[in-house]
Structures are given as structure tokens and as C-alpha cells.
Design a protein around this motif. Sequence first.
Motif, PDB file in Angstrom:
ATOM      1  N   ALA A 248     -20.739  14.192  75.134  1.00  0.00           N
ATOM      2  CA  ALA A 248     -19.998  15.134  74.292  1.00  0.00           C
ATOM      3  C   ALA A 248     -19.223  14.398  73.199  1.00  0.00           C
ATOM      4  N   ILE A 249     -18.728  13.208  73.507  1.00  0.00           N
ATOM      5  CA  ILE A 249     -18.011  12.406  72.504  1.00  0.00           C
ATOM      6  C   ILE A 249     -18.995  11.836  71.479  1.00  0.00           C
ATOM      7  N   VAL A 250     -20.100  11.261  71.973  1.00  0.00           N
ATOM      8  CA  VAL A 250     -21.069  10.614  71.093  1.00  0.00           C
ATOM      9  C   VAL A 250     -21.745  11.637  70.173  1.00  0.00           C
ATOM     10  N   ALA A 251     -21.984  12.828  70.674  1.00  0.00           N
ATOM     11  CA  ALA A 251     -22.692  13.843  69.888  1.00  0.00           C
ATOM     12  C   ALA A 251     -21.937  14.253  68.633  1.00  0.00           C
ATOM     13  N   GLU A 252     -20.614  14.032  68.624  1.00  0.00           N
ATOM     14  CA  GLU A 252     -19.810  14.393  67.449  1.00  0.00           C
ATOM     15  C   GLU A 252     -19.740  13.278  66.415  1.00  0.00           C
ATOM     16  N   ALA A 253     -20.307  12.119  66.735  1.00  0.00           N
ATOM     17  CA  ALA A 253     -20.162  10.949  65.858  1.00  0.00           C
ATOM     18  C   ALA A 253     -21.317  10.845  64.865  1.00  0.00           C
ATOM     19  N   ARG A 254     -21.041  10.195  63.744  1.00  0.00           N
ATOM     20  CA  ARG A 254     -22.099   9.853  62.787  1.00  0.00           C
ATOM     21  C   ARG A 254     -22.624   8.458  63.038  1.00  0.00           C
ATOM     22  N   ASP A 255     -21.775   7.580  63.572  1.00  0.00           N
ATOM     23  CA  ASP A 255     -22.127   6.184  63.812  1.00  0.00           C
ATOM     24  C   ASP A 255     -21.598   5.780  65.178  1.00  0.00           C
ATOM     25  N   VAL A 256     -22.387   4.952  65.879  1.00  0.00           N
ATOM     26  CA  VAL A 256     -22.002   4.477  67.210  1.00  0.00           C
ATOM     27  C   VAL A 256     -22.314   2.989  67.293  1.00  0.00           C
ATOM     28  N   LEU A 257     -21.392   2.231  67.891  1.00  0.00           N
ATOM     29  CA  LEU A 257     -21.616   0.806  68.148  1.00  0.00           C
ATOM     30  C   LEU A 257     -21.912   0.599  69.629  1.00  0.00           C
ATOM     31  N   TYR A 258     -22.907  -0.220  69.924  1.00  0.00           N
ATOM     32  CA  TYR A 258     -23.238  -0.611  71.300  1.00  0.00           C
ATOM     33  C   TYR A 258     -22.980  -2.102  71.444  1.00  0.00           C
ATOM     34  N   LEU A 259     -22.341  -2.492  72.543  1.00  0.00           N
ATOM     35  CA  LEU A 259     -21.991  -3.891  72.767  1.00  0.00           C
ATOM     36  C   LEU A 259     -22.490  -4.369  74.125  1.00  0.00           C
TER      37      LEU A 259
END
Length: 607
Positions: A457-468
Motif C-alpha cells: 500500500a505504501i509502495v503503490a503510492e510512490a513514483r520512485d522506489v529504492l531497493y538496497l
Amino acid sequence: MCGICGVVGLRHATPIVFEGLRRLEYRGYDSAGIATLVEGRVERRRAAGKLDNLGALLDKEPLAGTTGIGHTRWATHGAPTTCNAHPHGTERVAIVHNGIIENFEELRRELEAAGQVFSTETDSETIAQLVDYHLAQGLTPKDAALAALRRLEGAYAIAMIFAGHEGLMIGACHSAPLAVGYGDNEMFLGSDSLALAPLTRRITYMEDGDCVVITPQGAAFMTFDGTAVQRKEQTTALAAGTIGKDGYRHFMEKELHEHPLVIGQTLQRMVDPASRRVVLPDLPFDLATVPRAVITACGSAFYAGMVGRYWLESIAQLPVDIDVASEMRYRNPPLTAGSLGLLISQSGETADTLAALRSLRQKAVHILSVLNVEHSTMARESDVVLGTVAGPEISVASTKAFTAQLTVLACLSIATARARGTLDALAEEELVAALLDLPSRAADVFAQGDAIRRMAAIVAEARDVLYLGRGSMFPVAMEGALKLKEISYIHAEAYAAGEMKHGPISLIDRTVPIVASAPYTPLFDKTLSNLQEAKARGGRLLVFTDTKGAERVSAIAEDMVVLPHVHEFAAPILQTIPVQMLAYEVAVLKGTDVDQPRNLAKSVTVE
């Protein structure tokens, strides 16, 4: 990519071909069509978009006939329109084609000068027009097809039917897969055995440079100069019922839930449970004397190779180079004779990986391929194949095949370490035990569905996501970012966690979620330090960890998924599952086409 299905026999061809195309949807496509012979005439029905559009057209305009070919197209030359959809044809011939004709412009100019009239933007129509030209000169269908094939340059699998020739179909392939299926007074042609699974389990896989003349009574194989050749008939293990969703919302969801089974099945093939030792098939080379390895693959398989490199170097002390296949063969790396070429592919037909295999073959290296389709072109051209036992994977986004590849690479790393004397019996038993524990631990991951959906639900609202991630978790982060991009269309990038402060940290604010794979391994403290840096700059931390790591990361994470603790050697396999699940749940929330995301194909069979 693209799909071919054809039939000659006594039954109505259209429903048989349509069902074959349905089974090929997983390969990715943007238009579809069928051609049959109706009272000796070539008749076609074509539609842009999904196969359901073609189905609706066929309901309105039925297509009779017992000789038919069909195609699902993934556009290369020309837009994905009805006009450019296959089959292409004239009054004399209809063809379907997978691949790319590299000299089509030259041929088109020559044919137009000779009076042939083109109606599409595609390279594929050149085949139909070239065959038609030879038919107009009085050649028989077989001779016209062979004359055309000798002019083509590129990669292709082709099926053809001819006006006035009921019960005749001609197929040909070069650097693209094609299979012949045997029935009772009917014969079939398909891009792969999965298309033919409801129809027959008796299959012949065509070889490069093969042409086949098919009638209801059988198949005659020949080279492009007309020389007769013999090709072996095999029995495929695929069955008609292998592609149902079994109550899941999507094939991807079903295949995610098959992770525990697939890991277990792969281990059963490669591990002796009594001795707790890895058992490889007989190899035509000695792992102890291999001086170096080069790993090459595409997409998710490349990330599996990155984990394999980590294992082979750290456990077996074997120097390993790795390159994406589309770059490796053009880089022309220096290789010592006797080195190991390790290639990874779900389909065994990936064009770039197959080309890399052939370039490695010229350098006198041993070829070992990790494949899910053991009758594929890559399998036939490898010295040895390690199968992943994942079964058919229908969703375009690879899931279970990835963990199966990791499982095979883990076993290969153990066997290589044993052969090179860098792993004693006690240490091998410890690592094997960690792998044998994985199926039950993988099953435990699905109990975390609610936590993963909260993250989604948090990620779905984002335009950009960082994975580490760090160490072997870095490729896991890359796999997570790729899955999110593929099926949710959200921009995502993966970084080695230690590299964040060398640039990417400037991207961090409250609008950019940070997804971290951070199990409690020797690198946990380093990863935690990087996450604290991100938190100090307003980062929203979503962390995949384990029971030990959760105690340390809970103070800074906005949300966590707590997985069972496993040996660090097995951690990349387990950690892969929840990052794939996260991408799936985000895509469901976004309402995208999960199983067939836009612009993508399952098996990329053109360069």
C-alpha cells in the motif's frame, strides 16, 4: 516471444489453433490471427490486442477448414495493428513467423520491382511475398518454400499453408524454436511443446536449418537444399492440465506459491538425502581443473548468476566473470581454453544467451547450462544441462524459475568447492542441510502476506522506489526492483547499500520508499548503518529481515516483514520470495495486467 500453432487433419482447425495460441499467451504478444483453407482458399482473421479480441471476431465471422495456422505477435517491425498482425498472405499462401528477417529491406525492394504488392510494415510479409513470387513462377509449394528459405537472413520459425493444397503445411526454423507434434491422422506445429500439450505428447524438436513438410499422415524433414534428414521423435512430460490457475487470481500468484515445491523438487534431483551430498550428473570435464568461469544470462537469470558468482568465488574460490548476454559476445572477453561457460535461461531459447553460448563454444570452453526446458535449443548445444524442475512458468515475470535457478547454482557451488578442495565434508553437510531446510522455510513466508500487503500500500503510492542490499542480497534487491518495474510500472532502482552515500542518497525524501533486504548475516551491521543514514534523511524504510534482524531494525523501520532465520548461504533464495510477492501485491493494487505486462515477452527469441 511470439507464438505459432498449426494443424492439418480432419477436425475443424480454428478451435484447435486458438487453444494453442491461448497456451502461448505467456510468451507475450500484442496482436493475434488465424488463417485456414476454406474450400481451397486462404481465409484470415486477425485482431490487435488480446486474444479475446480475436475470439470475438471469430464468433462474428467463423473460420472453417481443417488446415490452419495461428500466431500471437510481439511487434518488432511495424506497429501492433490489425494490418500488421499475422498471418500474412496472398491469394496463394499464408505464413506466420517468429523472429526477424535481417535482409527484408533488400528483398522487399527486389520483390516490389518484380510486381509484388505489399500491404504491411512488417519484415515478416517479405516471406509471404517471396514464396508467392516463386509459386507464380510455377514452383510447387515445397520448392517455392525452399527457394524462399535459401534467401532469408536472420532468425526465424515459419509455418506456411497454400491455397488449393488441403492437408499440407510447411515449417522451417533457423535460430528460433519450432516443434512438430504427432496425432492420429492429424499433425501439429508449435513454437514449443506447451502449445501442443493438449493435442499430443509425441514431439520432434526441429534443428537449425530444418524444413518440414507436414500432412495428416506424418512429417518429412529436410535441409534447405532439399536433402532428406531424420529427426528423433520424443515424448514430452507436459500434460494438458498444467496451465490452470487453480483458484489463484493470476498465474503469477500461483507460481509464487509454488516456490516451496519447486525448491524441493530441484533439491531432490541434486541432493542425496542419505549422505547429504550434492550429486551432479556425469560431467565431461573436471570441476577441479577449471581455471575460471564466465556466467552470462539476461534479466532475472542474470541476477541469479550474480548470486552464483558470489557463491562460487566465496565457497569454491573459483574466479568468475559475469556479463549480461547481450553485452558479453560483443565484448569478446579473453578466455582460457578449458574454462567454464555457465549460462542460465528459463526457456533455453533466449536469443542473446544462445548467441553468447555459441560465441563461447568458439573459444573452446566447457558449456554448462542451467535451464528449465531441457529439450530447448540451448540444451541441445550444451555439454551438460542442470535442470531446474520448475515446470511451466506462464506469467511473463519470472518467479519460481528464479529460485530454482538459485537452488541449482547453490548445489553447483557446493560440488565445485568439494572438487577444488575448499569445502570439507562437515562444511558441505552444513550447507546442504541449510538447503534442505528451505522448502519448509519458504512455505512459512506466505504467513507474512498481511505484512507484505501493508508494504504494498505504501509502495503503490510512490513514483520512485529504492531497493538496497549487501553481498548476496544486492542481486536480490535488483530482482525486487526489476519485478516492481515489470508488473507495476513504478520506477525502481537497486543499489549495493554501501554505495548509497556515493550519490543515490540525494534522492531520499518522504516520497521515496526504501526497500531493504537485510537478514541477520555477517553483513547485517553494515546494512543497518546504511539504513540509519537513510532514516536520518527522512527515508521510509521497508525492511525484509529475519527474527534476529528484527530486534535491531524495528526501531528505525516504518514496516518490516519478519522471515524465518536461515543459514546465510540459503538466505538469498528465501529473501527472493517476499520481494517478488511485494511486486505482485503492488501490481494488484495498481490494477495492471499482472501476467502479461505491457511491452514484455516471456521468452525473448530475437536480439
